[in-house]
Design a protein around this motif. Structure first.
Motif, PDB file in Angstrom:
ATOM      1  N   VAL A   1       0.849  -1.196   0.000  1.00  0.00           N
ATOM      2  CA  VAL A   1       0.000   0.000   0.000  1.00  0.00           C
ATOM      3  C   VAL A   1       0.881   1.240   0.000  1.00  0.00           C
ATOM      4  O   VAL A   1       0.613   2.205  -0.715  1.00  0.00           O
ATOM      5  CB  VAL A   1      -0.954  -0.012   1.217  1.00  0.00           C
ATOM      6  CG1 VAL A   1      -1.678   1.313   1.355  1.00  0.00           C
ATOM      7  CG2 VAL A   1      -1.941  -1.167   1.095  1.00  0.00           C
ATOM      8  N   TRP A   2       1.941   1.215   0.786  1.00  0.00           N
ATOM      9  CA  TRP A   2       2.868   2.346   0.848  1.00  0.00           C
ATOM     10  C   TRP A   2       3.539   2.563  -0.513  1.00  0.00           C
ATOM     11  O   TRP A   2       3.656   3.681  -0.992  1.00  0.00           O
ATOM     12  CB  TRP A   2       3.907   2.080   1.926  1.00  0.00           C
ATOM     13  CG  TRP A   2       4.941   3.147   2.047  1.00  0.00           C
ATOM     14  CD1 TRP A   2       6.251   3.035   1.724  1.00  0.00           C
ATOM     15  CD2 TRP A   2       4.776   4.483   2.505  1.00  0.00           C
ATOM     16  NE1 TRP A   2       6.907   4.212   1.955  1.00  0.00           N
ATOM     17  CE2 TRP A   2       6.009   5.124   2.437  1.00  0.00           C
ATOM     18  CE3 TRP A   2       3.685   5.207   2.964  1.00  0.00           C
ATOM     19  CZ2 TRP A   2       6.200   6.436   2.812  1.00  0.00           C
ATOM     20  CZ3 TRP A   2       3.889   6.526   3.339  1.00  0.00           C
ATOM     21  CH2 TRP A   2       5.119   7.118   3.265  1.00  0.00           C
ATOM     22  N   LYS A   3       3.981   1.472  -1.160  1.00  0.00           N
ATOM     23  CA  LYS A   3       4.611   1.597  -2.474  1.00  0.00           C
ATOM     24  C   LYS A   3       3.624   2.124  -3.509  1.00  0.00           C
ATOM     25  O   LYS A   3       3.973   2.968  -4.331  1.00  0.00           O
ATOM     26  CB  LYS A   3       5.159   0.251  -2.937  1.00  0.00           C
ATOM     27  CG  LYS A   3       6.437  -0.149  -2.258  1.00  0.00           C
ATOM     28  CD  LYS A   3       6.973  -1.438  -2.841  1.00  0.00           C
ATOM     29  CE  LYS A   3       8.259  -1.842  -2.178  1.00  0.00           C
ATOM     30  NZ  LYS A   3       8.812  -3.060  -2.765  1.00  0.00           N
ATOM     31  N   LEU A   4       2.401   1.621  -3.478  1.00  0.00           N
ATOM     32  CA  LEU A   4       1.376   2.099  -4.404  1.00  0.00           C
ATOM     33  C   LEU A   4       1.111   3.582  -4.189  1.00  0.00           C
ATOM     34  O   LEU A   4       0.989   4.347  -5.145  1.00  0.00           O
ATOM     35  CB  LEU A   4       0.083   1.300  -4.242  1.00  0.00           C
ATOM     36  CG  LEU A   4      -1.072   1.722  -5.143  1.00  0.00           C
ATOM     37  CD1 LEU A   4      -0.724   1.493  -6.599  1.00  0.00           C
ATOM     38  CD2 LEU A   4      -2.331   0.972  -4.760  1.00  0.00           C
ATOM     39  N   GLY A   5       1.045   3.995  -2.934  1.00  0.00           N
ATOM     40  CA  GLY A   5       0.839   5.415  -2.631  1.00  0.00           C
ATOM     41  C   GLY A   5       1.972   6.271  -3.174  1.00  0.00           C
ATOM     42  O   GLY A   5       1.731   7.342  -3.743  1.00  0.00           O
ATOM     43  N   LYS A   6       3.209   5.802  -3.013  1.00  0.00           N
ATOM     44  CA  LYS A   6       4.349   6.557  -3.528  1.00  0.00           C
ATOM     45  C   LYS A   6       4.293   6.664  -5.045  1.00  0.00           C
ATOM     46  O   LYS A   6       4.550   7.728  -5.604  1.00  0.00           O
ATOM     47  CB  LYS A   6       5.661   5.916  -3.094  1.00  0.00           C
ATOM     48  CG  LYS A   6       5.993   6.128  -1.648  1.00  0.00           C
ATOM     49  CD  LYS A   6       7.407   5.828  -1.242  1.00  0.00           C
ATOM     50  CE  LYS A   6       8.032   4.618  -1.801  1.00  0.00           C
ATOM     51  NZ  LYS A   6       9.343   4.280  -1.220  1.00  0.00           N
ATOM     52  N   VAL A   7       3.938   5.570  -5.716  1.00  0.00           N
ATOM     53  CA  VAL A   7       3.850   5.590  -7.172  1.00  0.00           C
ATOM     54  C   VAL A   7       2.772   6.558  -7.632  1.00  0.00           C
ATOM     55  O   VAL A   7       2.974   7.338  -8.570  1.00  0.00           O
ATOM     56  CB  VAL A   7       3.593   4.167  -7.724  1.00  0.00           C
ATOM     57  CG1 VAL A   7       3.200   4.207  -9.185  1.00  0.00           C
ATOM     58  CG2 VAL A   7       4.817   3.296  -7.520  1.00  0.00           C
ATOM     59  N   LEU A   8       1.635   6.532  -6.969  1.00  0.00           N
ATOM     60  CA  LEU A   8       0.549   7.440  -7.339  1.00  0.00           C
ATOM     61  C   LEU A   8       0.949   8.901  -7.151  1.00  0.00           C
ATOM     62  O   LEU A   8       0.623   9.754  -7.982  1.00  0.00           O
ATOM     63  CB  LEU A   8      -0.711   7.124  -6.550  1.00  0.00           C
ATOM     64  CG  LEU A   8      -1.403   5.802  -6.902  1.00  0.00           C
ATOM     65  CD1 LEU A   8      -2.573   5.551  -5.966  1.00  0.00           C
ATOM     66  CD2 LEU A   8      -1.850   5.790  -8.337  1.00  0.00           C
ATOM     67  N   VAL A   9       1.658   9.195  -6.078  1.00  0.00           N
ATOM     68  CA  VAL A   9       2.118  10.564  -5.837  1.00  0.00           C
ATOM     69  C   VAL A   9       3.114  10.990  -6.915  1.00  0.00           C
ATOM     70  O   VAL A   9       3.045  12.110  -7.432  1.00  0.00           O
ATOM     71  CB  VAL A   9       2.737  10.693  -4.422  1.00  0.00           C
ATOM     72  CG1 VAL A   9       3.497  11.997  -4.263  1.00  0.00           C
ATOM     73  CG2 VAL A   9       1.650  10.567  -3.364  1.00  0.00           C
TER      74      VAL A   9
END
Length: 111
Positions: A6-14
């Motif tokens: 979830v953290w990695k996905l959030g970083k990618v989205l940002v």
């Protein structure tokens, strides 16, 4: 484990959002600087600039520097694999199973 994804996905989205904002802003500023003077065009908004970026992507393919040879990593890995000794191959397999194997194999419980 799930929180990390979830953290990695959030970083990618940002990062994707920031790239879109930056790209749209740069296109808008360049257009508004050049088009009225050179072509007698009018100024555009941020959303129109973002639309131009999408249109350029659709018409011309990927933007510069993003072309990938998808088979390149396979060829490199095959070359490395062929140079490994049987002991190194087994060590690589066990490390891969430990890192990427099923949860049951690693002794984790599935919630």
């Amino acid at each position: 484990m799930r929180k990390r994804w979830v953290w990695k996905l959030g970083k990618v989205l940002v990062i994707v959002a920031a790239a879109c904002v930056l790209g749209g802003y740069v296109v808008m500023r360049l257009w508004n600087w050049l088009a009225p003077e050179v072509f007698g065009g009018h100024a555009i908004t941020f959303w129109q600039a973002l639309g131009l970026l999408v249109l350029a992507r659709l018409l011309f393919g990927r933007f510069g520097g993003w072309h990938h040879d998808h088979g390149h990593w396979r060829r490199r890995m095959k070359d490395r694999w062929e140079k490994m000794t049987p002991e190194e191959r087994e060590k690589f397999r066990s490390a891969l199973r430990e890192r990427c194997g099923r949860r049951e194999e690693r002794g984790e419980t599935i919630a």
